[in-house]
Each structure stands twice: as C-alpha cells, then as structure tokens.
Design a protein around this motif. Structure first.
Motif, PDB file in Angstrom:
ATOM      1  N   THR A 165      12.838  61.388  33.485  1.00 22.72           N
ATOM      2  CA  THR A 165      11.831  60.447  32.976  1.00 22.72           C
ATOM      3  C   THR A 165      10.507  60.469  33.741  1.00 22.72           C
ATOM      4  OG1 THR A 165      12.741  58.676  34.354  1.00 22.72           O
ATOM      5  CG2 THR A 165      13.620  58.890  32.112  1.00 22.72           C
ATOM      6  N   SER A 166      10.403  61.296  34.787  1.00 15.76           N
ATOM      7  CA  SER A 166       9.149  61.418  35.522  1.00 15.76           C
ATOM      8  C   SER A 166       9.026  62.850  36.026  1.00 15.76           C
ATOM      9  CB  SER A 166       9.101  60.446  36.715  1.00 15.76           C
ATOM     10  OG  SER A 166       9.954  60.878  37.756  1.00 15.76           O
ATOM     11  N   ASP A 191       6.431  67.358  29.307  1.00 16.82           N
ATOM     12  CA  ASP A 191       5.266  66.591  28.864  1.00 16.82           C
ATOM     13  C   ASP A 191       4.208  66.682  29.961  1.00 16.82           C
ATOM     14  OD1 ASP A 191       3.622  64.880  27.458  1.00 16.82           O
ATOM     15  OD2 ASP A 191       4.631  63.060  28.121  1.00 16.82           O
ATOM     16  N   LEU A 192       2.952  66.442  29.625  1.00 12.11           N
ATOM     17  CA  LEU A 192       1.889  66.519  30.629  1.00 12.11           C
ATOM     18  C   LEU A 192       1.597  65.184  31.292  1.00 12.11           C
ATOM     19  CD1 LEU A 192      -0.707  68.942  28.985  1.00 12.11           C
ATOM     20  CD2 LEU A 192       0.958  69.438  30.793  1.00 12.11           C
ATOM     21  N   ASP A 230       2.353  64.766  37.634  1.00 11.48           N
ATOM     22  CA  ASP A 230       2.010  65.088  36.248  1.00 11.48           C
ATOM     23  C   ASP A 230       2.598  66.424  35.821  1.00 11.48           C
ATOM     24  OD1 ASP A 230       0.247  67.239  36.897  1.00 11.48           O
ATOM     25  OD2 ASP A 230      -1.442  65.883  37.084  1.00 11.48           O
ATOM     26  N   GLY A 231       2.534  66.695  34.527  1.00 10.67           N
ATOM     27  CA  GLY A 231       3.168  67.884  33.990  1.00 10.67           C
ATOM     28  C   GLY A 231       2.584  69.180  34.513  1.00 10.67           C
ATOM     29  N   GLU A 247      10.303  63.963  29.979  1.00 10.63           N
ATOM     30  CA  GLU A 247       9.547  63.160  29.013  1.00 10.63           C
ATOM     31  C   GLU A 247       9.719  61.691  29.366  1.00 10.63           C
ATOM     32  OE1 GLU A 247       7.355  61.640  26.685  1.00 10.63           O
ATOM     33  OE2 GLU A 247       7.567  63.677  25.869  1.00 10.63           O
ATOM     34  N   ASP A 248       8.590  60.963  29.518  1.00  7.39           N
ATOM     35  CA  ASP A 248       8.683  59.558  29.918  1.00  7.39           C
ATOM     36  C   ASP A 248       8.726  58.594  28.733  1.00  7.39           C
ATOM     37  OD1 ASP A 248       6.001  60.153  29.295  1.00  7.39           O
ATOM     38  OD2 ASP A 248       5.280  58.474  30.489  1.00  7.39           O
TER      39      ASP A 248
END
Length: 232
Positions: free
Chosen positions: A33-34, A53-54, A60-61, A9-10
């Motif tokens: 974080t990424s 997260d996406l 990307d997620g 999750e960023d």
C-alpha cells in the motif's frame, strides 16, 4: 501459477480489483500500500513482475522503480493516472511499460502477459559471470556476497557489501546519501545519513581506498558518492 506479481497501489478500490482479477487469472499477487512497503516486499521474495503506481506515500513510484531497477532486471509496469508526456518519458526510463488510468482489465492482463513473455525469453539467455574484477586487485563475487583484494578476503558486513554492490553495479552514477540509505536500509529517516557516512568510511578503510586519491569510491562533494573502479 502463472507468475508472482508485486502490486504497489495505495488506492484500495483499484488495488482490490486488480489483485482479484490477476489472482483469478492464475497469478500470485502481493499487494503493497506504499512505496516503502513495496520495496520491503520486493526484497523479501522473488517476483516475475512489478506493477507500480506513481503517486505513493512514503516513497513515490519513481524512487521505487529506481530501487527495483538498481537491484533487478525484473519487468516493471507503471500504472498511473499521470498522463503528461514528460512523466511518461521519465517513467519509461525506469520501467518497461506505462499504462494510464482508467484502463480496461483486458488491456492490463494483456500488458502483463506480454511483459512476462519477454522476461522469460530474456531469462533463457546464458547467465553472466558472477564476479567482477577491477584494477587494484579488487574482486567482487556477487552471488556469494564476497569481496577480495589481491586474493585475500575483505571482511565486509552485509550492509557494507550492499553499499558496495549498488555503487559498483552502477559505475560513475552519483548516489546521494539519502538514496543509499533508502536502498540499503529500506527506511525513510533523515538521521540515517550519518549511518551512510559511517559505513562508507568503514568500507573505504577495509578496501584500502584513501579519500584524497580513491581507486574505488569517490566523494562527489555536495552530491554523494560514485564508484570509479576500472574493470579488468
């Protein structure tokens, strides 16, 4: 400890609340974080569940979930603000559950517990055979990371075996050079495409697999590579 969780999750505010809540509930939580950091963390130790997260930087997620799924059957919970039906459907093709933001912490904990119960029941089933055999005399030993052809060991490097593994464990699926580089080398670098080409060439030579008449690795021109070995 109730389980090892990977949180990718960023948004620091959301991540800290989720992390602290799950830690108080008895979980060990690693926060990435990424997307790329999450993939690297996933490879460094074993986890019981990933929360992804996406909309992530670097990777990307969706791509992270795909990489995890190519490598493991560990449950994945997507936690995202994206609410469009097509996004949810795409996510559920890669993950086991989808939770939209904003969400209650009680629901988050319930989803995590439900996924872990199902995962532990699944793990209780008998382990599958740890090798695969193919026409042409190829045998792959997954746990030992070893390959043989007609009973003789093929001297593959770690990266060559990793490439062969991701291809062979997803037969007939076409992988682009970019996907293979991100998955095997865990880096986002356009220059890495040549690295993939060189390793595929070396892998083919060691397998005795000609480009024009392949038995194992086929080039899909303009798209990438796929494994076409026939199981025996």
């Amino acid at each position: 400890m109730k389980g090892r969780l990977l949180l990718v999750e960023d948004d620091p505010e959301i991540a800290r609340v989720v992390r602290d809540t799950l830690r108080r509930d008895g979980y060990y939580v690693t926060w990435s974080t990424s997307g790329l950091e999450g993939w690297q963390d996933f490879l460094q130790q074993s986890y019981d569940l990933a929360l992804v997260d996406l909309m992530l930087p670097e990777m990307d997620g969706f791509e992270l979930c795909q990489n995890i799924r190519w490598n493991s059957d560990v449950p994945i919970l997507i936690v995202s603000a994206r609410k469009e039906d097509e996004v949810k459907v795409k996510g559920l093709h890669l993950a086991d559950d989808y939770l939209t933001k904003p969400f209650s912490l009680a629901e988050l904990k319930a989803r995590v517990e439900s996924l872990l119960r199902r995962w532990r029941r699944y793990q209780g089933k008998p382990a599958q055979e740890n090798k695969s055999e193919y026409a042409g005399g190829l045998t792959l030993y997954w746990e030992r990371q070893k390959a043989e052809r007609d009973g003789s060991e093929i001297p593959l490097t770690a990266k060559e075996f990793d490439l062969l593994k991701v291809l062979a464990q997803h037969p007939d699926q076409v992988f682009s050079k970019n996907e293979l580089y991100r998955h095997v080398w865990q880096q986002a670098d356009a220059e890495g495409l040549h690295t993939v080409t060189v390793h595929i060439k070396s892998l083919r030579e060691k397998l005795g697999d000609p480009v024009k008449h392949p038995r194992f690795i086929q080039t899909v021109w303009g798209k990438g590579y796929r494994f076409i070995g026939e199981p025996t």
